[in-house]
Design a protein around this motif. Structure first.
Motif, PDB file in Angstrom:
ATOM      1  N   ASP A  10      13.039   1.328 -26.714  1.00 17.57           N
ATOM      2  CA  ASP A  10      11.736   1.352 -26.128  1.00 17.57           C
ATOM      3  C   ASP A  10      10.881   2.391 -26.153  1.00 17.57           C
ATOM      4  OD1 ASP A  10      10.183   1.679 -23.141  1.00 17.57           O
ATOM      5  OD2 ASP A  10      10.446  -0.626 -23.766  1.00 17.57           O
ATOM      6  N   THR A  11       9.691   1.965 -26.395  1.00 17.52           N
ATOM      7  CA  THR A  11       8.636   3.070 -26.675  1.00 17.52           C
ATOM      8  C   THR A  11       8.469   4.009 -25.367  1.00 17.52           C
ATOM      9  OG1 THR A  11       7.214   1.240 -27.705  1.00 17.52           O
ATOM     10  CG2 THR A  11       5.974   3.329 -27.195  1.00 17.52           C
ATOM     11  N   ASN A  12       8.499   3.640 -24.297  1.00 19.25           N
ATOM     12  CA  ASN A  12       8.748   4.554 -23.013  1.00 19.25           C
ATOM     13  C   ASN A  12       9.998   5.769 -23.141  1.00 19.25           C
ATOM     14  OD1 ASN A  12       6.474   3.411 -21.695  1.00 19.25           O
ATOM     15  ND2 ASN A  12       7.929   2.236 -20.679  1.00 19.25           N
ATOM     16  N   VAL A  13      10.887   5.270 -23.876  1.00 17.62           N
ATOM     17  CA  VAL A  13      11.831   6.022 -24.100  1.00 17.62           C
ATOM     18  C   VAL A  13      11.580   6.902 -25.273  1.00 17.62           C
ATOM     19  CG1 VAL A  13      14.396   6.215 -24.795  1.00 17.62           C
ATOM     20  CG2 VAL A  13      13.768   4.630 -23.321  1.00 17.62           C
ATOM     21  N   LEU A  14      11.050   6.667 -26.324  1.00 16.37           N
ATOM     22  CA  LEU A  14      10.457   7.389 -27.382  1.00 16.37           C
ATOM     23  C   LEU A  14       9.485   8.507 -27.019  1.00 16.37           C
ATOM     24  CD1 LEU A  14       9.999   4.840 -30.305  1.00 16.37           C
ATOM     25  CD2 LEU A  14      11.930   6.673 -30.088  1.00 16.37           C
ATOM     26  N   VAL A  15       8.605   7.991 -26.156  1.00 13.47           N
ATOM     27  CA  VAL A  15       7.600   9.023 -25.629  1.00 13.47           C
ATOM     28  C   VAL A  15       8.469   9.904 -24.723  1.00 13.47           C
ATOM     29  CG1 VAL A  15       5.685   9.255 -24.189  1.00 13.47           C
ATOM     30  CG2 VAL A  15       5.745   7.642 -25.824  1.00 13.47           C
ATOM     31  N   SER A  16       9.255   9.646 -23.893  1.00 17.90           N
ATOM     32  CA  SER A  16      10.249  10.496 -23.068  1.00 17.90           C
ATOM     33  C   SER A  16      10.770  11.571 -24.030  1.00 17.90           C
ATOM     34  CB  SER A  16      11.183   9.566 -22.103  1.00 17.90           C
ATOM     35  OG  SER A  16      10.467   8.944 -21.102  1.00 17.90           O
ATOM     36  N   ILE A  56      -1.067   6.734 -19.336  1.00 18.67           N
ATOM     37  CA  ILE A  56      -1.013   5.699 -18.115  1.00 18.67           C
ATOM     38  C   ILE A  56       0.315   5.388 -17.764  1.00 18.67           C
ATOM     39  CG2 ILE A  56      -1.979   4.051 -16.736  1.00 18.67           C
ATOM     40  CD1 ILE A  56      -4.547   4.286 -18.678  1.00 18.67           C
ATOM     41  N   SER A  57       1.157   5.859 -16.858  1.00 17.49           N
ATOM     42  CA  SER A  57       2.415   5.498 -16.765  1.00 17.49           C
ATOM     43  C   SER A  57       2.826   5.552 -15.640  1.00 17.49           C
ATOM     44  CB  SER A  57       3.404   6.061 -17.726  1.00 17.49           C
ATOM     45  OG  SER A  57       4.690   6.160 -17.567  1.00 17.49           O
ATOM     46  N   GLY A  58       3.719   4.692 -14.798  1.00 21.07           N
ATOM     47  CA  GLY A  58       4.329   4.932 -13.693  1.00 21.07           C
ATOM     48  C   GLY A  58       5.796   5.858 -13.877  1.00 21.07           C
ATOM     49  N   ASP A  59       6.313   6.148 -14.883  1.00 18.46           N
ATOM     50  CA  ASP A  59       7.260   6.742 -15.227  1.00 18.46           C
ATOM     51  C   ASP A  59       7.385   8.178 -14.584  1.00 18.46           C
ATOM     52  OD1 ASP A  59       9.433   8.315 -16.310  1.00 18.46           O
ATOM     53  OD2 ASP A  59       9.515   6.858 -17.980  1.00 18.46           O
ATOM     54  N   LYS A  60       7.963   8.408 -13.627  1.00 20.23           N
ATOM     55  CA  LYS A  60       7.954   9.803 -12.972  1.00 20.23           C
ATOM     56  C   LYS A  60       8.338  10.784 -13.851  1.00 20.23           C
ATOM     57  CE  LYS A  60       9.331   7.894  -8.475  1.00 20.23           C
ATOM     58  NZ  LYS A  60      10.082   7.820  -7.398  1.00 20.23           N
ATOM     59  N   VAL A  64       5.352  14.150 -14.349  1.00 24.43           N
ATOM     60  CA  VAL A  64       5.663  15.486 -13.846  1.00 24.43           C
ATOM     61  C   VAL A  64       5.131  16.465 -15.225  1.00 24.43           C
ATOM     62  CG1 VAL A  64       7.684  15.004 -12.199  1.00 24.43           C
ATOM     63  CG2 VAL A  64       8.077  15.675 -14.731  1.00 24.43           C
ATOM     64  N   LEU A  65       5.132  16.130 -16.264  1.00 21.94           N
ATOM     65  CA  LEU A  65       4.468  16.708 -17.439  1.00 21.94           C
ATOM     66  C   LEU A  65       2.937  16.944 -17.607  1.00 21.94           C
ATOM     67  CD1 LEU A  65       7.158  15.370 -19.858  1.00 21.94           C
ATOM     68  CD2 LEU A  65       7.266  17.564 -18.566  1.00 21.94           C
ATOM     69  N   ASN A  66       2.299  16.417 -16.377  1.00 19.03           N
ATOM     70  CA  ASN A  66       0.929  16.083 -16.442  1.00 19.03           C
ATOM     71  C   ASN A  66       0.210  17.744 -16.519  1.00 19.03           C
ATOM     72  OD1 ASN A  66      -1.835  15.257 -16.532  1.00 19.03           O
ATOM     73  ND2 ASN A  66      -1.828  15.399 -14.164  1.00 19.03           N
ATOM     74  N   ILE A  73      -1.842  12.599 -17.812  1.00 19.06           N
ATOM     75  CA  ILE A  73      -0.778  11.723 -17.595  1.00 19.06           C
ATOM     76  C   ILE A  73      -0.893  11.302 -16.103  1.00 19.06           C
ATOM     77  CG2 ILE A  73       1.623  11.184 -17.593  1.00 19.06           C
ATOM     78  CD1 ILE A  73       2.179  13.655 -19.473  1.00 19.06           C
ATOM     79  N   MET A  74      -1.143  10.205 -15.920  1.00 18.74           N
ATOM     80  CA  MET A  74      -1.502   9.367 -14.539  1.00 18.74           C
ATOM     81  C   MET A  74      -1.037   8.278 -14.407  1.00 18.74           C
ATOM     82  SD  MET A  74      -5.561   8.971 -15.013  1.00 18.74           S
ATOM     83  CE  MET A  74      -5.904  10.420 -15.967  1.00 18.74           C
ATOM     84  N   THR A  75      -0.635   7.940 -13.012  1.00 15.95           N
ATOM     85  CA  THR A  75      -0.304   6.564 -12.667  1.00 15.95           C
ATOM     86  C   THR A  75      -1.485   5.655 -13.036  1.00 15.95           C
ATOM     87  OG1 THR A  75      -1.119   6.621 -10.433  1.00 15.95           O
ATOM     88  CG2 THR A  75       1.275   7.702 -10.879  1.00 15.95           C
ATOM     89  N   PRO A  76      -1.509   4.304 -13.027  1.00 13.61           N
ATOM     90  CA  PRO A  76      -2.134   3.484 -13.116  1.00 13.61           C
ATOM     91  C   PRO A  76      -3.385   3.586 -11.915  1.00 13.61           C
ATOM     92  CG  PRO A  76      -0.241   2.399 -13.621  1.00 13.61           C
ATOM     93  CD  PRO A  76       0.297   3.562 -13.023  1.00 13.61           C
ATOM     94  N   ALA A  77      -2.716   3.737 -10.818  1.00  8.56           N
ATOM     95  CA  ALA A  77      -3.811   3.556  -9.544  1.00  8.56           C
ATOM     96  C   ALA A  77      -4.534   4.942  -9.751  1.00  8.56           C
ATOM     97  CB  ALA A  77      -2.917   3.949  -8.235  1.00  8.56           C
ATOM     98  N   ALA A  78      -3.957   5.968 -10.313  1.00  5.91           N
ATOM     99  CA  ALA A  78      -4.805   7.156 -10.196  1.00  5.91           C
ATOM    100  C   ALA A  78      -6.131   6.899 -11.469  1.00  5.91           C
ATOM    101  CB  ALA A  78      -4.170   8.662 -10.669  1.00  5.91           C
ATOM    102  N   PHE A  79      -5.480   6.260 -12.565  1.00  4.63           N
ATOM    103  CA  PHE A  79      -6.383   5.988 -13.501  1.00  4.63           C
ATOM    104  C   PHE A  79      -7.767   5.076 -13.060  1.00  4.63           C
ATOM    105  CE2 PHE A  79      -7.661   3.093 -17.234  1.00  4.63           C
ATOM    106  CZ  PHE A  79      -8.362   4.415 -18.123  1.00  4.63           C
ATOM    107  N   VAL A  80      -7.352   4.379 -12.232  1.00  8.98           N
ATOM    108  CA  VAL A  80      -8.330   3.273 -11.778  1.00  8.98           C
ATOM    109  C   VAL A  80      -9.460   3.961 -10.968  1.00  8.98           C
ATOM    110  CG1 VAL A  80      -8.619   1.222 -10.083  1.00  8.98           C
ATOM    111  CG2 VAL A  80      -6.963   1.318 -11.758  1.00  8.98           C
ATOM    112  N   VAL A  81      -8.945   4.860 -10.184  1.00  9.01           N
ATOM    113  CA  VAL A  81      -9.946   5.700  -9.187  1.00  9.01           C
ATOM    114  C   VAL A  81     -10.871   6.844  -9.938  1.00  9.01           C
ATOM    115  CG1 VAL A  81      -8.816   4.804  -7.182  1.00  9.01           C
ATOM    116  CG2 VAL A  81      -8.210   6.978  -8.327  1.00  9.01           C
ATOM    117  N   ARG A  82     -10.042   7.251 -11.125  1.00  6.74           N
ATOM    118  CA  ARG A  82     -10.667   8.091 -11.947  1.00  6.74           C
ATOM    119  C   ARG A  82     -12.147   8.051 -12.200  1.00  6.74           C
ATOM    120  NH1 ARG A  82      -8.813  10.298 -17.533  1.00  6.74           N
ATOM    121  NH2 ARG A  82      -9.685  12.330 -17.618  1.00  6.74           N
TER     122      ARG A  82
END
Length: 82
Positions: A10-16, A56-60, A64-66, A73-82
């Motif tokens: 999965d792409t998320n695993v590759l990014v991690s 943009i990710s919900g992956d904790k 933490v690497l932001n 690196i931000m949650t979808p919610a943080a991106f929406v209010v940005r």
């Protein structure tokens, strides 16, 4: 003779794997590479390529690497209010 295996990761695993080289995701990708090869699509490669304005990710594990290399690196919610 050892069987050469093919794995889809999965792409998320590759990014991690890229962001946290000592993570469990990294260990899994490294093990898959040691046992065979990774299969990917053009979509997966395009998703990993290029310069991102934000991740943009919900992956904790990613959050933490932001920031990572100057990329927020931000949650979808943080991106929406940005």
């Amino acid at each position: 003779m050892t069987e050469f295996l093919r794995f889809v990761v999965d792409t998320n695993v590759l990014v991690s794997r890229l962001l946290a080289p000592r993570s469990t995701a990294a260990q899994a990708v490294d093990l898959a590479l040691a046992r065979g090869s990774l299969l990917g699509s053009e979509d997966t490669l395009a998703e990993l390529a290029g310069e991102a304005a934000a991740i943009i990710s919900g992956d904790k594990d990613l959050l933490v690497l932001n920031p990572w290399h100057g990329i927020a690196i931000m949650t979808p919610a943080a991106f929406v209010v940005r």
